[in-house]
Design an enzyme around this catalytic site. Structure first.
Site, mmCIF file in Angstrom:
data_model
loop_
_atom_site.group_PDB
_atom_site.id
_atom_site.type_symbol
_atom_site.label_atom_id
_atom_site.label_comp_id
_atom_site.label_asym_id
_atom_site.label_seq_id
_atom_site.Cartn_x
_atom_site.Cartn_y
_atom_site.Cartn_z
ATOM 1 N N GLY A 222 0.822 -1.216 0.000
ATOM 2 C CA GLY A 222 0.000 0.000 0.000
ATOM 3 C C GLY A 222 0.852 1.261 0.000
ATOM 4 N N GLN B 51 -1.900 7.200 1.845
ATOM 5 C CA GLN B 51 -1.592 8.367 2.683
ATOM 6 C C GLN B 51 -0.405 8.082 3.611
ATOM 7 O OE1 GLN B 51 -4.509 9.223 5.719
ATOM 8 N NE2 GLN B 51 -3.895 11.369 5.935
ATOM 9 N N ILE C 226 3.789 -1.808 -4.704
ATOM 10 C CA ILE C 226 2.744 -0.985 -5.330
ATOM 11 C C ILE C 226 1.742 -1.864 -6.084
ATOM 12 C CG2 ILE C 226 4.204 1.055 -5.556
ATOM 13 C CD1 ILE C 226 4.458 0.336 -8.561
ATOM 14 N N ASP D 158 0.397 -7.237 -4.994
ATOM 15 C CA ASP D 158 -1.028 -7.171 -4.683
ATOM 16 C C ASP D 158 -1.238 -8.168 -3.538
ATOM 17 O OD1 ASP D 158 -3.731 -7.561 -4.539
ATOM 18 O OD2 ASP D 158 -4.036 -7.688 -6.710
ATOM 19 N N ILE D 159 -1.685 -7.680 -2.370
ATOM 20 C CA ILE D 159 -1.729 -8.607 -1.227
ATOM 21 C C ILE D 159 -2.825 -9.662 -1.357
ATOM 22 C CG2 ILE D 159 -0.598 -7.058 0.421
ATOM 23 C CD1 ILE D 159 -3.413 -6.716 1.739
ATOM 24 N N TYR E 3 -15.471 -1.840 7.067
ATOM 25 C CA TYR E 3 -14.091 -1.465 7.395
ATOM 26 C C TYR E 3 -13.776 -1.869 8.837
ATOM 27 C CZ TYR E 3 -10.218 1.871 8.303
ATOM 28 O OH TYR E 3 -9.029 2.478 8.639
HETATM 29 C C1 AKB Z 1 -11.209 6.567 8.067
HETATM 30 O O1 AKB Z 1 -11.742 7.647 8.349
HETATM 31 O O2 AKB Z 1 -11.777 5.644 7.478
HETATM 32 C C2 AKB Z 1 -9.778 6.349 8.536
HETATM 33 C C3 AKB Z 1 -9.720 5.756 9.893
HETATM 34 C C4 AKB Z 1 -9.963 6.582 11.074
HETATM 35 O O3 AKB Z 1 -9.458 4.608 10.028
HETATM 36 N N1 AKB Z 1 -9.064 7.591 8.494
#
Ligand code: AKB
Length: 320
Positions: free
Chosen positions: A8, A12, A34, A53-54, A142
């Site tokens: 990655g 950022q 990358i 690529d993971i 997430y």
């Molecule tokens: C997001 O906002 O998804 C990230 C995080 C806090 O993990 N920056």
């Protein structure tokens, strides 16, 4: 001497972590992994680069063997908001990808750093002074994939003694590569908007407190944890870490100390607002402080000053 692979690298954190790792461990010892997105020139030109690529375990394995890698910083992930629009991809990269990294690490005896996030918490978590060990019932894909990642990383340590370590990052404020697709992105966008337009439409409501951190502390957290003596660890995956907590009107006031004409208004985005409300107002990071010396340097005032200095310079040179 370490040999490090960062996945990655165009993201950022990766685009700023790699130059720092290369400074500390030697340019040839840090491989930038990358995929489709190109990282900044500095990353591409200052050391080795490999396509990794993971979600392809064989590619990770080949890179680890080729460069005799002993440490992997596994940064590849989709952030919270983009994850909600591509849940299967978020899971595939965050969990299947991590499992590939852990399997290669088990076979090749690598240490692994994987960022977790404040996204691992949910509405049933205490939102103030969120404890290190507490209820984790996130509502985003997430967050769910980050909880799975924490558990898998601990499993690989307990079962196979793979040296896995991680931190629960808050929102990261930075000025090299934009975050892209997160709930906390507003805390980066606001600086660019303040300098370019003197106004910003905030996607979160006033009073929405979230933990944040400036990039130099983010990088220091990763490297310091990976360098730490594990005999002091009571935890591994993952440590709460924070540097500051603020709501939109607090950062607005700080920016106005430098740009008095700056104005914030609100155009609330429901997906972001709902996620932000389910995340802590402020985490308790005392375990990280006690177990490996976490000690952030940048508060909101220092972060604001530094962000505005760097971005103003870029504006003057026509590169903002
Ligand atoms: C997001 O906002 O998804 C990230 C995080 C806090 O993990 N920056």
């Amino acid at each position: 001497m370490k040999n490090i692979l960062v996945t990655g690298s165009a993201g950022q954190i990766g685009s700023e972590l790699i130059p720092e790792l290369r400074k500390r461990y030697g340019h040839d010892h840090v491989v930038a992994g990358i995929r489709k997105t190109r990282p900044p020139r500095e990353v591409l030109e200052s050391g080795p680069v490999e396509t990794v690529d993971i979600t392809d375990r064989n590619r990770i394995y080949q890179a680890v063997k080729k460069y005799r890698i002993d440490t992997i910083y596994n940064l590849a992930a989709l952030l919270s908001v983009v994850g909600e629009s591509r849940p299967l991809d978020a899971w595939h990269v965050g969990v299947d990808g991590l499992l590939n990294v852990l399997e290669v690490a088990r076979e090749c005896r690598c240490s692994v750093f994987t960022p977790s996030s404040i996204g691992v918490f949910g509405l049933s978590t205490p939102l103030d002074d969120t404890p290190q060990d507490t209820i984790q019932r996130p509502r985003t894909i997430y967050g769910i994939s980050k909880v799975a990642g924490e558990l898998l990383s601990d499993y690989y340590f307990e079962r196979y003694r793979v040296d896995t370590r991680s931190v629960r990052y808050p929102g990261i404020i930075s000025n090299v590569t934009p975050p892209g697709g997160g709930t906390t992105d507003y805390a980066v966008e606001i600086f660019y908007a303040a300098l370019k337009e003197k106004k910003y439409a905030c996607p979160l409501k006033p009073g929405t407190y979230l933990d944040m951190m400036y990039m130099p502390d983010c990088i220091e957290a990763a490297i310091r944890l990976m360098e730490a003596d594990p005999s002091r660890f009571k935890h591994r995956n993952s440590f709460n870490v924070t540097a500051m907590s603020f709501a939109p009107e607090i950062i607005e006031a700080e920016i106005r100390k430098h740009i008095p004409e700056f104005r914030l208004d609100y155009r609330v985005e429901p997906v972001k607002q709902k996620i932000a409300e389910s995340w802590p107002n402020r985490m308790d990071d005392s375990c990280a402080r006690e177990e490996w010396g976490w000690n952030p340097k940048y508060d909101l005032a220092m972060t604001t000053r530094d962000m505005l200095t760097v971005l103003s310079h870029r504006k003057e040179t026509g590169t903002l």
